[in-house]
Motif scaffolding. Structure first.
Motif, PDB file in Angstrom:
ATOM      1  N   GLU A   1       0.896  -1.184  -0.109  1.00 54.91           N
ATOM      2  CA  GLU A   1       0.034   0.055   0.020  1.00 54.91           C
ATOM      3  C   GLU A   1       0.902   1.291   0.027  1.00 54.91           C
ATOM      4  OE1 GLU A   1      -2.549   3.139   1.786  1.00 54.91           O
ATOM      5  OE2 GLU A   1      -0.557   2.386   2.568  1.00 54.91           O
TER       6      GLU A   1
ATOM      7  N   PRO B   1       3.308   1.838  -4.288  1.00 53.69           N
ATOM      8  CA  PRO B   1       2.178   1.563  -5.497  1.00 53.69           C
ATOM      9  C   PRO B   1       2.642   1.298  -6.415  1.00 53.69           C
ATOM     10  CG  PRO B   1       1.793   3.594  -4.367  1.00 53.69           C
ATOM     11  CD  PRO B   1       3.115   3.380  -3.991  1.00 53.69           C
TER      12      PRO B   1
ATOM     13  N   ASP C   1      -7.529  -1.942  -5.011  1.00 54.42           N
ATOM     14  CA  ASP C   1      -7.552  -0.748  -4.456  1.00 54.42           C
ATOM     15  C   ASP C   1      -7.464  -0.350  -3.317  1.00 54.42           C
ATOM     16  OD1 ASP C   1     -10.183  -1.174  -4.228  1.00 54.42           O
ATOM     17  OD2 ASP C   1     -10.852   0.739  -5.210  1.00 54.42           O
TER      18      ASP C   1
ATOM     19  N   ARG D   1      -6.679   0.539   0.589  1.00 50.30           N
ATOM     20  CA  ARG D   1      -5.937   1.735   1.203  1.00 50.30           C
ATOM     21  C   ARG D   1      -6.054   1.882   2.687  1.00 50.30           C
ATOM     22  NH1 ARG D   1     -10.371   3.114  -1.251  1.00 50.30           N
ATOM     23  NH2 ARG D   1     -11.879   4.823  -0.218  1.00 50.30           N
TER      24      ARG D   1
ATOM     25  N   PHE E   1     -11.687   0.150   0.569  1.00 50.39           N
ATOM     26  CA  PHE E   1     -11.688  -0.337  -0.813  1.00 50.39           C
ATOM     27  C   PHE E   1     -13.007  -0.212  -1.408  1.00 50.39           C
ATOM     28  CE2 PHE E   1     -12.175  -3.750   1.963  1.00 50.39           C
ATOM     29  CZ  PHE E   1     -13.315  -4.435   1.596  1.00 50.39           C
ATOM     30  N   THR E   2     -12.992  -0.221  -2.872  1.00 51.35           N
ATOM     31  CA  THR E   2     -14.253  -0.190  -3.599  1.00 51.35           C
ATOM     32  C   THR E   2     -15.248  -1.589  -3.362  1.00 51.35           C
ATOM     33  OG1 THR E   2     -13.192   1.233  -5.403  1.00 51.35           O
ATOM     34  CG2 THR E   2     -15.235   0.110  -6.020  1.00 51.35           C
TER      35      THR E   2
END
Length: 333
Positions: A184, A187, A300, A302, A328-329
């Motif tokens: 994280e 990247p 994604d 974080r 995250f999404t």
């Protein structure tokens, strides 16, 4: 394996036995944790990792340690010990309490260790009374039928081996969680692994070298010896630091950097020689399936609260992240 020793089951087998006796106990366990058997279990390990992510993926937030990196090796270990899956958190919590209490509350640490041992004793008694069958995939049939020097393995030695296996839950978790935190924070490295998942098994060994989830082990000096200009006397307890060896500049260039392209064949995260970790193949497999699951399904992620990221205290022999809150999404499971 600790200073001072907890004394939960006396001498810990096989780690506190010398060759050739320790090799006889290792032979009992080697087939259970062989690379071939781990390959056979890969569908089971992947299913556990997927189920763990499924349980939180629609929420868009979780602590990756409790949801994934601790749960998966915890459940696998319960199955190896013949205990119900849902006891993993209870049993691992007792291990935590024993480890964290040891430096300042030895009596409390031994109490927690004895409670763990009693859970194993109860299961051993059940298996001995009712027997085992071909559907039993735990270690009990193997150990109850085992022989060392022509004699059945004693209950004390069986409990000792089972206790040591329990100590493998947290290193797998902290290895994976610490790697996820590092990715994280870096990247480009995360993107490289997402683009080329075939690198993940190599990443397992580089992260093992870089962080050494088990920092070392304690040994008892067998006879007086001179080492590094010091006299070690028989009976003294010494700490052998794998973590220090894995950051040795004479062996690894730029050792504080995670480098997936370096030669990592000489790392000592699993120990060496006749005490090399029997579960090494399983550790790599668990790391691989958990990292693949995260990087494939919630790539994604974080850190949601850096102040809430926690680590094992420096005073313990374990090292690594113990809490990793992320966002995250959200997706459907």
């Amino acid at each position: 394996m600790t200073i001072p020793p907890l004394g939960q089951t006396g001498r810990l087998v096989p780690l506190e036995e010398d060759a050739p006796r320790n090799l006889k106990f290792r032979k009992l366990l080697s087939s259970f944790y062989s690379a071939g058997r781990v390959r056979e279990r890969m569908p089971e390990l992947r299913r556990l990792a997927r189920e763990s992510v499924d349980s939180v993926i629609s929420e868009g937030a979780c602590d990756l340690v409790t949801a994934l990196t601790l749960r998966v090796p915890g459940v696998v270990t319960m199955r190896d010990l013949g205990l119900p899956d849902d006891r993993w958190f209870e049993i691992d919590s007792l291990v935590h309490q024993a480890l964290l209490a040891a430096p300042h509350d030895l009596a409390g640490a031994r109490d927690h260790a004895q409670r763990i041992t009693m859970a194993l004793v109860e299961e051993l008694d059940v298996r001995r009374e009712y027997g085992t069958d071909t559907t039993d995939r735990s270690l009990f049939p193997l150990l109850l039928a085992g022989r060392v020097d022509g004699e059945p393995v004693s209950d004390e030695d069986i409990l000792s081996m089972l206790y040591l296996i329990l100590l493998g839950i947290d290193p797998v978790s902290s290895l994976t969680a610490t790697a996820l935190l590092h990715l994280e924070e870096h990247p480009s490295l995360r993107a490289r692994l997402i683009a080329d998942p075939a690198l993940i098994p190599r990443a397992a060994d580089e992260f093992l070298r870089w962080m050494s989830p088990v920092q070392g082990t304690a040994r008892t000096v067998a006879e007086h010896v001179e080492l590094g200009g010091r006299t070690l006397r028989a009976g003294e307890r010494v700490f052998v630091s794998w973590a220090s060896a894995n950051r040795d500049e004479a062996v690894f260039a730029d050792p504080d950097t995670v480098d997936l392209d370096r030669d990592i064949s000489g790392h000592l995260a699993f120990g060496a020689g006749s005490h090399y970790c029997l579960g090494a193949s399983l550790v790599r497999a668990l790391f691989t399936v958990m990292l693949e699951e995260v990087l494939t399904r919630i790539p994604d992620y974080r850190v949601s609260d850096r102040g809430a990221v926690t680590w094992f205290p420096d005073i313990t022999s374990f090292y690594g992240v113990t809490s990793l809150p992320v966002r995250f999404t959200p997706r459907s499971g």
